[in-house]
Design an enzyme around this catalytic site. Structure first.
Site, PDB file in Angstrom:
ATOM      1  N   GLU A   1     -13.922   8.195  -5.569  1.00 53.67           N
ATOM      2  CA  GLU A   1     -13.442   8.823  -4.338  1.00 53.67           C
ATOM      3  C   GLU A   1     -13.510  10.345  -4.381  1.00 53.67           C
ATOM      4  O   GLU A   1     -13.844  11.000  -3.393  1.00 53.67           O
ATOM      5  CB  GLU A   1     -12.003   8.365  -4.051  1.00 53.67           C
ATOM      6  CG  GLU A   1     -11.873   6.931  -3.574  1.00 53.67           C
ATOM      7  CD  GLU A   1     -11.896   5.901  -4.698  1.00 53.67           C
ATOM      8  OE1 GLU A   1     -11.889   4.700  -4.396  1.00 53.67           O
ATOM      9  OE2 GLU A   1     -11.927   6.319  -5.886  1.00 53.67           O
TER      10      GLU A   1
ATOM     11  N   HIS B   1      -2.512  -1.816  -1.565  1.00 52.39           N
ATOM     12  CA  HIS B   1      -3.398  -1.929  -0.411  1.00 52.39           C
ATOM     13  C   HIS B   1      -2.635  -1.873   0.920  1.00 52.39           C
ATOM     14  O   HIS B   1      -3.219  -2.172   1.962  1.00 52.39           O
ATOM     15  CB  HIS B   1      -4.178  -3.246  -0.461  1.00 52.39           C
ATOM     16  CG  HIS B   1      -5.109  -3.371  -1.615  1.00 52.39           C
ATOM     17  ND1 HIS B   1      -4.687  -3.676  -2.888  1.00 52.39           N
ATOM     18  CD2 HIS B   1      -6.453  -3.210  -1.704  1.00 52.39           C
ATOM     19  CE1 HIS B   1      -5.724  -3.725  -3.700  1.00 52.39           C
ATOM     20  NE2 HIS B   1      -6.803  -3.438  -3.021  1.00 52.39           N
TER      21      HIS B   1
END
Length: 663
Positions: free
Chosen positions: A402, A469
C-alpha cells in the site's frame, strides 16, 4: 599528491566536459564550506553535509537530461547546483525566506521544483522511492523515453518502502535509476549493524533487478557508467539499482559530529576525496591549469557572495494568516456538470463503478491502481470489465504494498497525470498511512505541488468481517490538514462526488461503506455529472432537533425516525467530512435548538466530538440541551453477528433520540 583514485582515461570525454565535471563538483563544495561558516554564525538553522560525495550528485545529474526528474536527498546539493537553480533562491530557502521554495514552511532540501524537474524529500525517506515509480510509470505511459533517478542512503534500504518500491518497479519494468549512496553510517550506526549482505547491490537479486556497484568518489566512473546505463534504460525501460560506494565525511548533521568513526577509516576516505583527486588528475593530464583553477574558484566565490547578499537583503517573512490557510489546499475552481433527469434504479456499488468508468472516459490521463482491480475487477467487482474498456496500462493490478502505491500515485500526479488507488479494505490504509498524511496532505502547502490522487476506501461494519475488514477510520484523516474526506450515503451522491473528487487536484479519501454496496438502491442520473464537495444535504426538514450523520449512519437515523413519527427532526447528511459544511449545520441547529451527531466509529476522537465542540462554541445561545453524540463501543469491531450488532451505535439510536427529544 598522488591520486588515491584510479581514473581511467576515456578519449570520448572531451576536455571541456572534464572541466565541466570539475567545476560542477567545485561549486557545491565551495557552497558547503560557506554554509558551515554561516551555520556557526547562526545564519542558517541546520546543515546536512555532502562534502566528499559530490561526484555522485554531479555525475548522476549530468548523465540525465534536464527534462528528466531527479529525486534527491539532503546530501545532494550537487543535484540542485548542477540543474542551475539560482543560488539566491537556495540561500533564501535555507534562511526560511519567501523567495525560497517553501515560503519558510520547510527547511533544507525538503522541497521540489517543477521548473527544474526536482522532487525533494520528506524526512521519512522511504516514500521518495515510490514517487519515482509513479513518475516513471507516467513516462512509460506517455512513451516519452524519459527516465528518472531517485536517491536514498544505505540506511533507507532497510525501510519497507525501499523493498516495496523496487518490487513494483521490477514487476512493471519502470525506467528508474535507484541510486543508493552507501556512505558508511546511518547517523552513528555502521553498515554492519544495518544489513547482512556484503553489498546493497546484492539486494537487487531478490527483485530480479539489474544492479551495479560504482565508485561514488570517482566522477569519471559515475558519469560514464550512469550515462551508459541511462541511455540503455531509455531504449529498454527497466529499473536498475546502483550502489555508490562512498563515505560521509561529516556528521549526519553538523551537531552530531563524527567521533564514532575510527580515525584510520576517516583517514582512508579523506585520501579518496573526489574533488581533490580529480583536480590532481586533471592537472597531471595538463587539462586543468593553475590559472583555470583560480578563475573557477574566484567566479564561484563571487557568485556565492553576490547571491548570499541578495538572500540576506530579502525581508523576513511576515506571517499572513489568510495565506497560510489558503495554501493548505490547491485552489480548485469547481465547475458543476449537471445531472441528467434520465435515471435508473441502481445499487450503491453500481453507481460508484459507473462514476469511475465515466471518469476514465473523460480523463485519458487517469490511472486506476490496486490489488486485484484488473481482470478480477476488484474484490467488490467495481472495476469489472475495466481492463477490456481501458487496457492493463491504465487499470493496474499492484503487489500487496500500500505504501509504495500511494507514493506512486503521487508520482503520477507530479508528472501530470491523475490516479485513483483502491485500498482493498479501508483497514489496510494503515500500511499506507505515512505517504498519505506526510506526503499527499502536505504537498501543496510545502512546495505548491498538487497531489491529484483519490484513495478509495471500502469500509464499515454490518457484514461480519471482523476487526481487520470492518473499521470506519475516517477520523484518522479528518484531522490531517490537506486531505479532503468524502463519505456518501446514497448512490446518486456517491457517483457525483467521486467524479468531483477525481477532478479535484487535491488528495481525497473517498469512503465507501461496504454494507451499502448491494443493499441501497436509488434512482441515479445517467451519464457523467458532478456533485460539489463540501456541501451537506438536508434529507428531512424538522423543527424539534437536528440529527447529523453520514454513511450508513444516515440510513440508521431515517429508519429510527420512521418509528418515531411524533418527533419533528431535521436530518443532515454531511456527505463530505473535510471540508465540513458548518454553514448548513449552524443554520439547522439555530432553528431546532437540539443536536445529535451519529457516527458508526467509536466515540472518543471521532468527528462527532469536533462537531459537538463546533456547535457548542458557535451556537451555544441557540441550543436547549447538551449536544448528544451517538457512537459505537470503545472496542475493536467483533466478527460474530450478535457481538457486532451490540457494538454498533445503530442499536441504541432510537432510545437516544427519545432521550434528547424529552430533555
Amino acid at each position: 599528491m598522488a591520486a588515491k583514485i584510479e581514473f581511467t582515461s576515456n578519449s570520448s570525454i572531451s576536455k571541456s566536459t572534464l572541466l565541466h565535471l570539475y567545476k560542477s563538483m567545485l561549486k557545491p563544495r565551495l557552497i558547503e564550506e560557506k554554509m558551515l561558516i554561516l551555520l556557526r554564525q547562526g545564519k542558517i538553522s541546520k546543515w546536512f553535509s555532502g562534502i566528499g560525495q559530490e561526484a555522485i550528485s554531479v555525475g548522476v545529474t549530468l548523465a540525465l537530461q534536464k527534462e528528466e526528474y531527479i529525486l534527491p536527498m539532503h546530501r545532494n546539493l550537487g543535484v540542485f547546483t548542477t540543474r542551475e537553480i539560482p543560488l539566491h533562491r537556495l540561500f533564501s530557502q535555507w534562511q526560511g525566506k519567501m523567495n525560497g521554495f517553501t515560503k519558510g514552511r520547510d527547511r533544507s532540501f525538503h522541497f521540489g521544483t517543477q521548473e527544474y524537474n526536482i522532487v525533494g524529500m520528506i524526512s521519512h525517506l522511504g516514500p521518495q522511492l515510490g514517487i519515482a515509480d509513479g513518475i516513471a510509470l507516467a513516462n512509460k505511459l506517455k512513451k516519452n523515453n524519459n527516465i528518472c533517478a531517485v536517491f536514498t542512503g544505505e540506511g533507507g534500504t532497510s525501510e519497507g518502502d525501499f523493498h516495496e518500491a523496487l518490487n513494483v518497479a521490477a514487476v512493471w519494468n519502470l525506467p528508474v535509476l535507484f541510486c543508493v549512496e552507501n556512505n558508511g553510517y546511518g547517523l552513528s550506526t555502521p553498515i554492519l549493524e544495518q544489513f547482512k549482505c556484503k553489498n546493497i547491490a546484492d539486494k537487487g537479486i531478490g527483485f530480479g533487478m539489474e544492479s551495479h556497484i560504482i565508485d561514488g568518489n570517482n566522477i569519471l566512473e559515475v558519469y560514464t557508467k550512469v550515462s551508459e546505463i541511462a541511455e540503455s534504460i531509455r531504449k529498454k525501460p527497466r529499473p536498475v539499482l546502483l550502489e555508490f560506494k562512498t563515505f560521509r565525511m561529516r556528521g549526519h548533521e553538523e551537531a552530531s559530529g563524527t567521533k564514532y568513526v575510527p580515525k584510520d577509516l576517516m583517514d582512508f576516505w579523506v585520501a579518496k576525496d573526489p574533488l581533490e583527486n580529480f583536480q590532481e588528475y586533471l592537472k597531471q593530464e595538463g587539462i586543468l591549469t593553475e590559472t583555470i583553477e583560480v578563475s573557477y574558484k574566484e567566479k564561484i566565490t563571487h557568485e556565492i557572495n553576490k547571491n548570499l547578499q541578495i538572500a540576506f537583503d530579502e525581508e523576513k517573512i511576515v506571517p499572513n494568516l489568510e495565506t497560510e490557510l489558503n495554501d493548505v489546499f490547491k485552489p480548485f475552481n469547481y465547475q458543476e456538470t449537471k445531472a441528467s433527469s434520465t435515471k435508473n434504479n441502481i445499487r450503491f456499488v453500481d453507481a460508484i463503478s459507473d462514476g469511475l468508468k465515466l471518469s476514465m472516459e473523460k480523463h485519458d490521463d487517469l490511472v486506476i491502481m490496486g490489488q486485484d482491480v484488473a481482470e478480477y475487477g476488484g474484490v467488490f467487482k467495481i472495476t469489472d470489465g475495466f481492463v477490456e474498456a481501458f487496457g492493463k496500462e491504465r487499470v493496474r493490478n499492484t503487489p500487496i504494498c500500500e505504501s509504495a502505491i500511494v507514493s506512486a500515485a503521487y508520482g503520477l500526479s507530479v508528472n501530470g497525470m491523475k490516479a485513483v488507488m483502491e485500498m482493498q479494505f479501508a483497514d489496510f490504509v494503515s500500511s499506507g498511512f505515512n505517504p498519505i498524511v506526510n506526503l499527499l496532505a502536505k504537498s501543496n502547502y510545502r512546495w505548491n505541488q498538487n497531489a491529484d490522487v483519490v484513495v478509495r476506501m471500502p469500509c464499515g461494519a454490518g457484514v461480519g468481517a471482523g476487526p481487520f475488514h470492518s473499521q470506519t477510520n475516517e477520523a484518522w484523516f479528518t484531522k490531517t490538514p490537506g486531505l479532503k474526506v468524502i463519505y456518501p450515503a446514497f448512490p446518486q451522491d456517491a457517483k457525483g462526488l467521486l467524479s468531483a473528487a477525481i477532478n479535484d487536484p487535491n488528495p481525497v479519501l473517498f469512503f465507501e461503506h461496504k454494507g451499502l454496496y448491494r443493499s441501497v438502491y436509488q434512482e441515479v442520473s445517467e451519464g457523467y455529472f458532478t456533485t460539489e464537495i463540501g456541501k451537506a444535504a438536508i434529507l428531512k426538514e424538522g423543527k424539534e432537533m437536528t440529527i447529523i450523520s453520514y454513511g450508513a449512519g444516515v440510513h440508521w437515523v431515517l429508519e429510527a425516525l420512521e418509528k418515531l413519527p411524533e418527533i419533528s427532526a431535521e436530518v443532515i447528511d454531511l456527505r463530505t467530512l473535510q471540508p465540513l459544511d458548518v454553514t448548513t449545520i449552524y443554520k439547522s441547529v439555530r432553528k431546532t435548538g437540539k443536536v445529535m451527531v451519529v457516527q458508526e466509529d467509536s466515540l472518543f476522537g471521532g468527528i462527532a466530538s469536533d462537531i459537538s465542540a463546533l456547535v457548542t462554541e458557535n451556537c451555544f445561545q441557540s441550543i436547549d440541551a447538551p449536544v448528544k453524540r451517538v457512537a459505537s463501543l470503545e472496542t475493536p469491531i467483533p466478527f460474530q453477528s450478535d457481538l457486532e450488532q451490540q457494538y454498533l451505535s445503530k442499536n441504541k439510536l432510537q432510545e437516544e433520540i427519545l432521550k434528547l427529544y424529552q430533555y
